[in-house]
Design an enzyme around this catalytic site. Structure first.
Site, PDB file in Angstrom:
ATOM      1  N   ASP A   1     -11.836   1.795   3.391  1.00  8.93           N
ATOM      2  CA  ASP A   1     -12.146   0.364   3.216  1.00  8.93           C
ATOM      3  C   ASP A   1     -13.654   0.156   3.071  1.00  8.93           C
ATOM      4  OD1 ASP A   1     -10.038  -1.393   3.033  1.00  8.93           O
ATOM      5  OD2 ASP A   1      -9.619  -1.376   5.191  1.00  8.93           O
TER       6      ASP A   1
ATOM      7  N   GLN B   1      -5.232  -2.188   9.353  1.00  9.41           N
ATOM      8  CA  GLN B   1      -4.952  -3.498   8.769  1.00  9.41           C
ATOM      9  C   GLN B   1      -5.508  -4.611   9.666  1.00  9.41           C
ATOM     10  OE1 GLN B   1      -3.312  -3.897   5.655  1.00  9.41           O
ATOM     11  NE2 GLN B   1      -4.104  -5.966   5.937  1.00  9.41           N
TER      12      GLN B   1
ATOM     13  N   LYS C   1       0.840  -1.202   0.000  1.00  8.23           N
ATOM     14  CA  LYS C   1       0.000   0.000   0.000  1.00  8.23           C
ATOM     15  C   LYS C   1       0.876   1.253   0.000  1.00  8.23           C
ATOM     16  CE  LYS C   1      -3.727  -2.579   1.999  1.00  8.23           C
ATOM     17  NZ  LYS C   1      -4.270  -3.205   3.195  1.00  8.23           N
TER      18      LYS C   1
END
Ligand code: NAP
Length: 288
Positions: free
Chosen positions: A120, A97, A53
């Site tokens: 997300d 995460q 990322k």
């Protein structure tokens, strides 16, 4: 022989478009879009995802901030870090995460992210907006699947779409997006009575179960489109999907490979969501 849907190429195209958009964003607003990634503990797989990322951010020109917290961090401490990022005007997107260490309530942590920084799209407000068909960001993996389907001119409208897997991050939102695209959608899971028969009925089959090469050629309708979300290691430690690619690709019209299919699209969609969030924040500030 099936057309192989090249997620790596499409991801590169999306990221190049974002690189150009990032340059104009920075010129117009005097700052780059910012993404913060919070990683708790030292899970090696998570470390690889976070590194990828960070690399994608650097290529596009985003500000990327990595926050590494020890395995022993408490839920309250983690939420305090997120709260700081919620109020940080240089940060447009926050990604925590997963998985989080045992003892930390994942849903409480995800709910603490400001919905307009939730790149997300896991916050209940964003999930609800997707169900209502009024969203600004989509969860990255299902959004990546839809982008691939569109890129190859595949039209879900009126088609029988079968999604195998009902997780909150892949299966359920995937089903909602195919429904929104006017597919006739069936969702299968571990309690589905005759999975093979359900799969064989599919014009578009999306598989996200996490079981190496589970879907075999006899479970697929000839000419179907098969999207393999799975990422597994086989007995020899090789990366493979949930679909037995070598057999199934002989009967389908289109199929995604693993690696090089859905995986690269997920990160491209994360980058796209970060730009969407940045534009929202910049325009809001300009109108203040
Ligand atoms: P998950 O949370 O473990 O969910 C798996 C789903 O599959 C569950 O709904 C489960 O049913 C269902 N399932 C398991 N075995 C089954 C079987 N034999 N028959 C029918 N359904 C079955 O997994 P996930 O997070 O959705 O991830 C799925 C896969 O996608 C994994 O390999 C993961 O690594 C991969 N993934 C890839 C990306 C990417 O970027 N490419 C992103 C996310 C995930 P129940 O609900 O009944 O238990």
């Amino acid at each position: 022989m099936a057309v192989i849907m090249d997620g790596k190429a499409l991801s590169a195209k999306v990221r190049e478009e974002l690189r150009l958009e990032c340059a104009s964003f920075s010129a117009k607003y005097g700052r780059a879009p910012g993404l913060a990634v919070v990683l708790v503990g030292d899970n090696p797989a998570s470390q690889v995802y976070v590194r990828n990322k960070k690399k994608a951010c650097a290529e596009i020109g985003y500000l990327s901030r990595e926050i590494l917290l020890p395995q022993t961090v408490t839920e309250a401490e983690l939420i305090a870090v997120i709260d700081g990022l919620n109020h940080d005007s240089l940060i447009d997107g926050i990604l925590v995460q997963l998985p989080l260490p045992v003892g930390i309530d994942e849903s409480r942590v995800l709910r603490s992210i400001s919905p307009d920084k939730d790149v997300d799209a896991f916050h209940p407000e964003n999930v609800g907006n997707i169900v209502l068909g009024k969203y600004s960001v989509l969860p990255c993996t299902p959004a990546g699947v839809m982008a691939l389907i569109r890129e190859y001119g595949i039209e879900p409208a009126g088609k029988k779409c079968v999604v195998v897997g009902r997780s909150n991050i892949v299966g359920k939102p995937m089903a909602m997006l195919l429904l929104e695209a006017n597919g006739t959608v069936t969702v299968c899971h571990s309690k589905t009575r005759d999975l093979a028969a359900e799969c064989r009925a599919a014009d578009i089959l999306v598989v996200a179960i996490g079981k190496a090469r589970y879907i075999t050629a006899d479970m697929v309708k000839p000419g179907a489109v098969v999207i393999d979300v799975g990422m597994n290691r086989d007995g020899d430690g090789r990366l493979c999907g949930d679909v037995d690619f070598s057999q199934v690709s002989a009967v389908t019209s289109y199929i995604t490979p693993v690696p090089g299919g859905v995986g690269p699209m997920t990160i491209a969609m994360l980058m796209k969501n970060t730009m969407t969030a940045a534009l929202t924040h910049a325009e809001r500030k300009a109108n203040d």
